[in-house]
Design a protein around this motif. Structure first.
Motif, PDB file in Angstrom:
ATOM      1  N   GLY A 121     -86.221 -18.588 -40.531  1.00 12.35           N
ATOM      2  CA  GLY A 121     -86.803 -17.456 -41.224  1.00 12.35           C
ATOM      3  C   GLY A 121     -87.706 -17.818 -42.378  1.00 12.35           C
ATOM      4  O   GLY A 121     -87.908 -17.017 -43.292  1.00 12.35           O
ATOM      5  N   GLN A 181     -80.186 -17.733 -42.456  1.00 15.25           N
ATOM      6  CA  GLN A 181     -81.232 -16.735 -42.652  1.00 15.25           C
ATOM      7  C   GLN A 181     -81.102 -16.155 -44.071  1.00 15.25           C
ATOM      8  O   GLN A 181     -80.494 -16.768 -44.928  1.00 15.25           O
ATOM      9  CB  GLN A 181     -81.136 -15.652 -41.573  1.00 15.25           C
ATOM     10  CG  GLN A 181     -81.557 -16.121 -40.184  1.00 15.25           C
ATOM     11  CD  GLN A 181     -83.057 -16.360 -40.058  1.00 15.25           C
ATOM     12  OE1 GLN A 181     -83.848 -16.002 -40.932  1.00 15.25           O
ATOM     13  NE2 GLN A 181     -83.462 -16.960 -38.942  1.00 15.25           N
ATOM     14  N   GLU A 228     -93.951 -15.492 -45.969  1.00 15.05           N
ATOM     15  CA  GLU A 228     -93.606 -15.503 -47.392  1.00 15.05           C
ATOM     16  C   GLU A 228     -94.492 -16.527 -48.129  1.00 15.05           C
ATOM     17  O   GLU A 228     -95.028 -17.444 -47.514  1.00 15.05           O
ATOM     18  CB  GLU A 228     -92.119 -15.842 -47.576  1.00 15.05           C
ATOM     19  CG  GLU A 228     -91.746 -17.311 -47.451  1.00 15.05           C
ATOM     20  CD  GLU A 228     -91.762 -17.854 -46.031  1.00 15.05           C
ATOM     21  OE1 GLU A 228     -91.643 -19.084 -45.867  1.00 15.05           O
ATOM     22  OE2 GLU A 228     -91.908 -17.050 -45.083  1.00 15.05           O
ATOM     23  N   GLY A 268     -90.948 -12.455 -43.218  1.00 14.59           N
ATOM     24  CA  GLY A 268     -91.031 -12.954 -44.588  1.00 14.59           C
ATOM     25  C   GLY A 268     -91.256 -11.879 -45.621  1.00 14.59           C
ATOM     26  O   GLY A 268     -90.953 -12.075 -46.805  1.00 14.59           O
ATOM     27  N   ASN A 269     -91.760 -10.715 -45.200  1.00 14.64           N
ATOM     28  CA  ASN A 269     -92.010  -9.614 -46.142  1.00 14.64           C
ATOM     29  C   ASN A 269     -90.981  -8.495 -46.027  1.00 14.64           C
ATOM     30  O   ASN A 269     -91.208  -7.373 -46.495  1.00 14.64           O
ATOM     31  CB  ASN A 269     -93.413  -9.046 -45.920  1.00 14.64           C
ATOM     32  CG  ASN A 269     -93.601  -8.500 -44.502  1.00 14.64           C
ATOM     33  OD1 ASN A 269     -92.708  -8.611 -43.659  1.00 14.64           O
ATOM     34  ND2 ASN A 269     -94.768  -7.925 -44.234  1.00 14.64           N
ATOM     35  N   ALA A 270     -89.843  -8.779 -45.408  1.00 17.35           N
ATOM     36  CA  ALA A 270     -88.807  -7.751 -45.232  1.00 17.35           C
ATOM     37  C   ALA A 270     -88.238  -7.323 -46.584  1.00 17.35           C
ATOM     38  O   ALA A 270     -88.094  -8.141 -47.504  1.00 17.35           O
ATOM     39  CB  ALA A 270     -87.689  -8.281 -44.348  1.00 17.35           C
ATOM     40  N   THR A 326     -85.824 -12.942 -39.609  1.00 16.36           N
ATOM     41  CA  THR A 326     -86.267 -11.848 -40.465  1.00 16.36           C
ATOM     42  C   THR A 326     -87.702 -12.077 -40.923  1.00 16.36           C
ATOM     43  O   THR A 326     -88.041 -13.181 -41.347  1.00 16.36           O
ATOM     44  CB  THR A 326     -85.367 -11.744 -41.706  1.00 16.36           C
ATOM     45  OG1 THR A 326     -84.001 -11.845 -41.303  1.00 16.36           O
ATOM     46  CG2 THR A 326     -85.585 -10.446 -42.436  1.00 16.36           C
ATOM     47  N   CYS A 378     -84.034 -14.340 -45.563  1.00 23.67           N
ATOM     48  CA  CYS A 378     -85.371 -14.034 -46.064  1.00 23.67           C
ATOM     49  C   CYS A 378     -85.624 -14.783 -47.383  1.00 23.67           C
ATOM     50  O   CYS A 378     -85.272 -15.962 -47.496  1.00 23.67           O
ATOM     51  CB  CYS A 378     -85.551 -12.522 -46.191  1.00 23.67           C
ATOM     52  SG  CYS A 378     -87.272 -11.982 -46.315  1.00 23.67           S
ATOM     53  N   ALA A 433     -83.274  -7.223 -44.853  1.00 28.03           N
ATOM     54  CA  ALA A 433     -82.851  -8.618 -44.786  1.00 28.03           C
ATOM     55  C   ALA A 433     -81.329  -8.734 -44.801  1.00 28.03           C
ATOM     56  O   ALA A 433     -80.747  -9.578 -44.098  1.00 28.03           O
ATOM     57  CB  ALA A 433     -83.457  -9.390 -45.959  1.00 28.03           C
TER      58      ALA A 433
END
Length: 376
Positions: free
Chosen positions: A221, A194, A226, A151-153, A149, A196, A158
């Motif tokens: 992830g 995972q 992030e 990092g800015n999802a 995923t 995020c 996510a």
């Protein structure tokens, strides 16, 4: 695969252990050089063993599947024989590569459709196929297929991504239980956590992964956009849940400082392309700081690359000579930089292990982070 926890630092969660595979022992914490297409770029196998001291290297499922292809790997007796590396190998499932092809892939519950970055040909990875590919590669440690995923999802993306990863994990584990290594040695499969940067998703993912009772577990992830502090927060949260008697692998991380911070939080295994990629671009990591070898200041500096360094190249070549090689794009410069950086990374985790066993890791780590983040 077996894991023995030798010692935990008195004032942190840093651990020293031993992983036993059919291709040899791995002392943790460990850094694993990345050999994406079956070779660590610009580094010979004998240098990896004798000069760098690598105990395990990586191969990549996505890249090896495309080239040289499964039939060649099968005929060659698996990656160990194909590239003459007789120590342990870990394979990434290809999930990160599929993630990086965001403009050329489609995900659905069945798997991931993507187009090759080489010729645009269409391919489809299912969890079952990814397990089968890694069986043919012959890796000692295999990774479950996951979606990495971004990092800015946002939270909803996510969450749905994690649900897909969890469905795929169950299918990977089933396929793994139904199959065997074609070359006769033991293989193991690590699930990947995972979620995020969302604590509730990471907690859910870690609890699910822990329930599978695998031989080891990975944290994926992270280091994908992030904030660094969020990465450390997620690692700490996840490691409170993942079983203490199994190795923990933080995928694709990172800088020397990242590695030391993660070791303090209980991570055992690391990989990253940074030492070789950055080395080929002239960046050298040392015990006293980071050097950009393209800078004018090294032009007439005839001192060793690093005094009392981790590798033979440190005393054999001067900073001025390495700068010259890199600035004229000489292949030898790429080799020297890659060997030095990999040897430094492996020296760093070996030193960490010594200080964990001596129960003074946190004190040593604080001083070392000041050194390794300094720009020279």
């Amino acid at each position: 695969m077996d894991f023995q926890l030798i010692h935990t630092d008195a004032k942190s969660s840093a651990r020293a252990g031993i992983i036993t595979t059919d291709h040899g022992l791995i002392e943790t914490p460990i850094f694993m050089p990345v050999g994406t297409v079956g070779s660590v770029k610009a580094v010979h196998i004998s240098e990896l063993k004798n000069d760098i001291g690598a105990q395990i290297i990586l191969g990549n499922t996505y890249h090896l599947y495309l080239r040289p292809g499964l039939e060649i790997l099968r005929q060659g007796g698996g990656l160990h024989k194909f590239n003459s590396w007789d120590r342990p190998i870990l394979t990434d499932s290809g999930g990160y590569q599929v993630f990086s092809l965001s403009d050329n892939r489609k995900l659905n519950p069945e798997g991931a459709e993507f187009r090759s970055h080489i010729d645009g040909s269409k391919h489809f990875f299912t969890p079952e196929k990814v397990v089968d590919i890694q069986r043919i590669i012959g890796a000692d440690i295999m990774m479950a297929f996951d979606e990495c995923t971004p990092g800015n999802a946002d939270y909803n993306y996510a969450k749905s991504s994690l649900e897909l990863t969890e469905q795929w994990l169950d299918r990977c584990l089933k396929r793994f239980a139904e199959t065997e290594c074609p070359y006769g040695h033991r293989q193991t499969l690590f699930p990947i956590v995972q979620g995020c940067i969302y604590p509730d998703l990471r907690k859910r993912a870690a609890e699910n992964v822990a329930s599978k009772e695998a031989d080891g577990n990975a944290i994926g992830g992270l280091a994908v956009g992030e904030p660094t502090e969020k990465m450390y927060e997620m690692v700490e949260l996840v490691n409170e849940i993942l079983p203490k008697d199994k190795p923990r692998y933080l995928m694709g991380v990172g800088t020397p400082a990242n590695i030391l911070e993660a070791i303090e939080r209980g991570v055992d295994m690391f990989d990253c392309i940074m030492p070789t990629r950055n080395g080929r671009n002239g960046q050298i990591f040392t015990k006293n700081g980071i050097m950009n070898m393209r800078n004018e200041k090294w032009k007439d500096d005839f001192s060793p690359i690093e005094k009392d360094g981790a590798s033979f190249v440190d005393s054999l070549y001067s900073k001025a000579y390495l700068r010259h090689l890199i600035n004229v794009n000489e292949i030898l410069g790429l080799q020297i930089a890659s060997i030095h950086n990999l040897a430094f990374y492996i020296w760093l985790v070996k030193e960490a292990r010594k200080h964990i066993i001596a129960d003074d890791f946190s004190l040593w780590k604080s001083k070392m982070i000041e050194n390794v983040t300094r720009r020279l």
